[in-house]
Design a protein around this motif. Structure first.
Motif, PDB file in Angstrom:
ATOM      1  N   SER A  62     -16.169  38.690   7.391  1.00 32.97           N
ATOM      2  CA  SER A  62     -15.993  39.444   8.630  1.00 32.97           C
ATOM      3  C   SER A  62     -16.170  38.538   9.842  1.00 32.97           C
ATOM      4  O   SER A  62     -15.559  38.760  10.879  1.00 32.97           O
ATOM      5  N   LEU A  63     -17.000  37.514   9.703  1.00 35.26           N
ATOM      6  CA  LEU A  63     -17.176  36.594  10.826  1.00 35.26           C
ATOM      7  C   LEU A  63     -15.903  35.804  11.081  1.00 35.26           C
ATOM      8  O   LEU A  63     -15.535  35.539  12.217  1.00 35.26           O
ATOM      9  N   LYS A  65     -12.794  36.645  10.176  1.00 29.06           N
ATOM     10  CA  LYS A  65     -11.622  37.446  10.510  1.00 29.06           C
ATOM     11  C   LYS A  65     -11.744  38.184  11.824  1.00 29.06           C
ATOM     12  O   LYS A  65     -10.744  38.474  12.462  1.00 29.06           O
ATOM     13  N   HIS A 119      -8.636  29.111  -1.068  1.00 27.56           N
ATOM     14  CA  HIS A 119      -7.249  29.134  -1.525  1.00 27.56           C
ATOM     15  C   HIS A 119      -7.112  29.308  -3.025  1.00 27.56           C
ATOM     16  O   HIS A 119      -6.169  29.900  -3.506  1.00 27.56           O
ATOM     17  N   PHE A 120      -8.054  28.744  -3.761  1.00 31.66           N
ATOM     18  CA  PHE A 120      -8.014  28.907  -5.217  1.00 31.66           C
ATOM     19  C   PHE A 120      -9.330  29.516  -5.661  1.00 31.66           C
ATOM     20  O   PHE A 120     -10.335  28.824  -5.749  1.00 31.66           O
ATOM     21  N   ASP A 169     -10.339  30.236  -8.406  1.00 28.58           N
ATOM     22  CA  ASP A 169     -10.837  29.648  -9.653  1.00 28.58           C
ATOM     23  C   ASP A 169     -11.845  28.542  -9.416  1.00 28.58           C
ATOM     24  O   ASP A 169     -12.707  28.288 -10.244  1.00 28.58           O
ATOM     25  N   PHE A 225     -10.865  17.537   5.972  1.00 32.90           N
ATOM     26  CA  PHE A 225     -10.065  18.433   5.146  1.00 32.90           C
ATOM     27  C   PHE A 225     -10.307  19.892   5.544  1.00 32.90           C
ATOM     28  O   PHE A 225      -9.373  20.673   5.749  1.00 32.90           O
ATOM     29  N   ARG A 281      -8.647  20.693   8.748  1.00 32.70           N
ATOM     30  CA  ARG A 281      -7.193  20.795   8.665  1.00 32.70           C
ATOM     31  C   ARG A 281      -6.731  22.151   8.152  1.00 32.70           C
ATOM     32  O   ARG A 281      -5.681  22.656   8.533  1.00 32.70           O
ATOM     33  N   VAL A 282      -7.482  22.716   7.236  1.00 29.10           N
ATOM     34  CA  VAL A 282      -7.021  23.963   6.623  1.00 29.10           C
ATOM     35  C   VAL A 282      -7.719  25.199   7.193  1.00 29.10           C
ATOM     36  O   VAL A 282      -7.414  26.311   6.803  1.00 29.10           O
ATOM     37  N   LYS A 283      -8.623  25.034   8.140  1.00 25.22           N
ATOM     38  CA  LYS A 283      -9.427  26.191   8.532  1.00 25.22           C
ATOM     39  C   LYS A 283      -8.623  27.281   9.246  1.00 25.22           C
ATOM     40  O   LYS A 283      -9.021  28.437   9.232  1.00 25.22           O
ATOM     41  N   ASP A 284      -7.491  26.913   9.835  1.00 24.45           N
ATOM     42  CA  ASP A 284      -6.671  27.935  10.485  1.00 24.45           C
ATOM     43  C   ASP A 284      -6.120  28.944   9.494  1.00 24.45           C
ATOM     44  O   ASP A 284      -5.705  30.038   9.868  1.00 24.45           O
ATOM     45  N   THR A 285      -6.068  28.555   8.234  1.00 27.48           N
ATOM     46  CA  THR A 285      -5.511  29.463   7.234  1.00 27.48           C
ATOM     47  C   THR A 285      -6.576  30.417   6.686  1.00 27.48           C
ATOM     48  O   THR A 285      -6.251  31.366   5.996  1.00 27.48           O
ATOM     49  N   GLU A 312      -6.477  34.525   7.208  1.00 25.25           N
ATOM     50  CA  GLU A 312      -5.517  35.332   6.445  1.00 25.25           C
ATOM     51  C   GLU A 312      -5.760  35.275   4.944  1.00 25.25           C
ATOM     52  O   GLU A 312      -5.215  36.074   4.204  1.00 25.25           O
ATOM     53  N   GLN A 313      -6.579  34.298   4.517  1.00 30.64           N
ATOM     54  CA  GLN A 313      -6.787  34.129   3.078  1.00 30.64           C
ATOM     55  C   GLN A 313      -8.049  34.812   2.571  1.00 30.64           C
ATOM     56  O   GLN A 313      -8.104  35.235   1.424  1.00 30.64           O
TER      57      GLN A 313
END
Lengths: 272, 433
Positions: free
Chosen positions: A103-104, A106, A176-177, A179, A260, A263-267, A270-271
């Motif tokens: 929640s933080l 999003k 993202h994964f 697993d 790393f 670089r991916v934190k903007d995604t 939504e994930q």
């Protein structure tokens, strides 16, 4: 550039980090009867279990002074165990922290890197809380501590960097994964046995099997744990050259992990 | 207009979401990096544009309302204004401190007390400890939680949780307040309090962006409204005008749906007319069919066929009938039945003392006109009948024709009775709007 900007972000968020850490520490045992005592009891009980299993039942013959008795073995074990708990719990929690605090991410404008930082810091404080117990044990069991114990401070810095760097990877990848979370849980068990926590590095089977020896030497946690063992159990100067190399590796892991993550934190929103 | 006078300015903002969130998304994202911007053109079917090329400027001190159907991109737009989501293209300039009421109590930890959570939440929203301490009593008083503030938050009801979250967020003292639909969860006494607080913000000259489905509130508190559909801004301007245009559009689309439904009904009627014996089970139509109702049409004052009526519209029920034989005993009846199956109104020519003389064989038209539709919001059915004096139907259509009343009034009951209020001296209400 990257680093300066990031240090600024984290510095500006120091109040938030400290409050989140104290929130997590407070909430951890809130509601249980023994409350904060669990911070001490948990590592203590774990140590007793391992002492029973490896020191009393298996009773390996470690060719090292002070380790023949169960009490000596328990001190050796305790010297590395607290540090291991800090490391493994941090990584495990980092792999889930982004989804539990979803929640933080999003719903609020929030520097996300604070979550892994908070996780590692909270566990660091837990580690610090365990140190008095460790020292108390040395006093009770009559093994003297030496001034070399003060060298744990640089070791803690190395471990913090390494843990946080890996934590960044664990957190970002698990988003993202899913697993990865399970993989990490199992990997941590393997990693525990591949690190000289319950056995000393100078142990016959390790020294005589080259590939195991190489593997252990490549494991940064080997050198970190060993450094603690030198500070507490052996009471002598740690391998500062090994630690220096580990520091460089940790720094690289930290920078790589943070980069790393960034670089991916903007995604993440939504994930999660 | 200088830049300083804009609180928010959005320029060609685009936010794309991937349609299929699957395991390999990250890999495809990576390939997106590799292929660059071309990727979007190559696989547009994989991308969903939540916000598509939106430009919007909000002047300081203005309250704007964003309306639109679910999925029109309102919330995404708001998240980008709040800095939570980053646009794929375009720029957003924010001038001032933003507080977003998107989710209340985000970051509340259930195990620790309300007091501790207020501090954490306040810090998350950008306050310092000192600022929170200074406002703490006000926060607790506004949330009406004086007695519970030291209890763990997990013991709070959802209303208490929400009140505390709102109270902290509103006390952040922002220059720009973003409100996303959060008011819909409050109870009857708390919502007006929140609206009062929002009005107070207005008076203090703060900028407010308000996303809501509550059109009435939008027309009441906003200086400007923006209507979004499928990620685009359809219209912006004076709230009343925008809300009306939006309602009109919703109605039109609803009409289209109704028209389809109507086609189905007509097919059904034809089916039944061709085999009158079969319909006993369904009881939507009965009678000996010596006089048949071929078609029932609802028209507005201009004679256009319609399915949605506002209370002030006029409604004409037009029956096309076919008399297979000459009749001297005949009457026409209409009833309006609401969604709950209650006959809201019914009448027929016999009840109104009209004595039948002659219905010649052949086609005829019969209309009943209501100058207004004083009904409350909802779906209604029309029953239409041709029958003899003793009530034996020649043709009876039961629940076959439908219309909807779309009213801005919120009153309750079955019908809207004409009324006016008057008050004695000294009794005063806040002027509306």
């Amino acid at each position: 550039m990257f680093l300066k900007e990031k240090i600024d972000t984290v510095y500006r968020s120091r109040l938030l980090i400290s409050n989140l850490v104290s929130r997590d520490l407070k909430a951890r045992y809130r509601g249980s009867t023994l409350g904060f005592l669990w911070s001490f009891l948990n590592p203590l009980l774990l140590m007793l279990v391992y002492t029973l299993a490896f020191g009393v039942i298996l009773k390996p013959r470690f060719p090292i002074p002070h380790m023949e008795t169960a009490s000596g073995y328990s001190l050796f074990l305790f010297s590395g165990l607290l540090s291991w708990i800090w490391f493994s719990t941090s990584i495990l929690e980092c792999s889930s922290v982004l989804s539990t605090q979803g929640s933080l991410i999003k719903k609020v404008f929030f520097p996300v890197e604070i979550l892994p930082i908070t996780t590692v810091t909270t566990n660091f404080i837990n580690f610090l809380l365990g140190l008095p117990i460790l020292i108390l044990f040395f006093l009770i069991l009559g093994q003297p501590l030496t001034p070399f114990v003060l060298l744990i401070f640089p070791v803690m810095i190395v471990q913090f960097l390494f843990t946080l760097g890996l934590g960044f990877f664990a957190a970002a990848l698990t988003v993202h994964f899913k697993d990865i979370g399970n993989i990490i849980a199992n990997l941590m068990t393997l990693w525990f046995f591949a690190t000289p926590v319950i056995y000393p590095f100078e142990f016959g089977p390790i020294l005589s099997t080259p590939w195991i020896r190489t593997l252990l030497l490549l494991n940064p946690m080997t050198h970190i744990i060993e450094a603690y063992q030198f500070c507490f159990f052996f009471g002598s100067l740690l391998h500062y050259k090994k630690l220096l190399v580990t520091l460089v590796v940790s720094l690289l892991v930290f920078l790589g992990g943070y980069y790393f993550f960034d670089r991916v934190k903007d995604t993440f929103p939504e994930q999660v | 207009m200088t830049r300083e006078e804009k609180a928010l300015s959005l320029s060609h903002v685009v936010k794309a979401y991937r349609k299929y969130a699957n395991q390999h998304r990250f890999l495809t994202l990576k390939s997106a990096f590799l292929n660059g911007a071309l990727f979007r053109e190559f696989q547009p079917e994989e991308v969903y544009l939540a916000v598509d090329d939106v430009s919007l400027e909000v002047e300081k001190g203005k309250t704007i309302g964003i309306i639109g159907e679910n999925g029109s991109g309102k919330s995404t737009l708001m998240k980008m204004m709040a800095g939570i989501a980053r646009p794929n293209r375009g720029t957003i300039d924010v001038n001032g401190r933003v507080s977003a009421l998107i989710e209340l109590g985000a970051g509340f930890h259930p195990e620790i007390s309300g007091r501790e959570n207020v501090y954490i939440n306040g810090i998350i929203l950008g306050l310092t400890k000192k600022e929170i301490s200074a406002r703490f009593d006000e926060i607790v008083r506004f949330a009406e939680l004086e007695d519970f503030i030291d209890q763990p938050v997990k013991t709070y009801s959802s209303g208490m949780f929400m009140r505390l979250g709102f109270s902290v967020a509103i006390n952040v003292n922002p220059d720009i307040l973003l409100v996303d639909e959060v008011l819909s969860v409050g109870d009857a006494s708390f919502v007006p309090k929140c609206l009062d607080k929002i009005n107070e913000f207005k008076r203090l000259g703060k900028t407010i962006v308000f996303v809501s489905h509550d059109l009435e509130t939008v027309t009441r508190i906003c200086d400007e409204a923006v209507w979004m559909r499928k990620g685009h801004i359809v219209m912006k301007g004076y709230p009343k005008q925008i809300v009306d245009a939006y309602l009109q559009d919703v109605s039109e689309r609803e009409e289209k749906k109704q028209r389809l439904r109507r086609q189905e009904i007509e097919e059904k009627i034809e089916e039944k007319a061709s085999s009158p014996e079969q319909e006993e089970g369904e009881r939507h139509r009965w009678g000996d069919m010596s006089v048949e109702i071929l078609r029932v049409t609802l028209r507005d004052g201009k004679g256009n066929e319609k399915f949605i009526f506002h209370p002030e519209d006029s409604l004409t029920v037009e029956m096309e009938i076919l008399a297979r034989e000459e009749k001297e005993d005949f009457g026409f009846g209409i009833a309006v039945i609401n969604g709950a199956g209650v006959t809201t109104y019914g009448t027929n020519t016999f009840l109104e003392e009209m004595k039948p003389l002659l219905l010649p064989a052949g086609n005829h038209k019969v209309s009943l006109t209501l100058p207004s539709v004083p009904l409350i919001n909802g779906f209604y059915f029309i029953d239409a009948a041709v029958h003899s004096r003793d009530g034996a139907p020649y043709d009876y259509h039961h629940l076959l024709h439908q219309f909807r009343v779309d009213s801005l009034h919120k009153d309750v009951g079955h019908v809207r009775l004409d009324h006016s209020w008057s008050f004695g001296d000294g009794l005063r209400f806040k002027p509306q709007g």
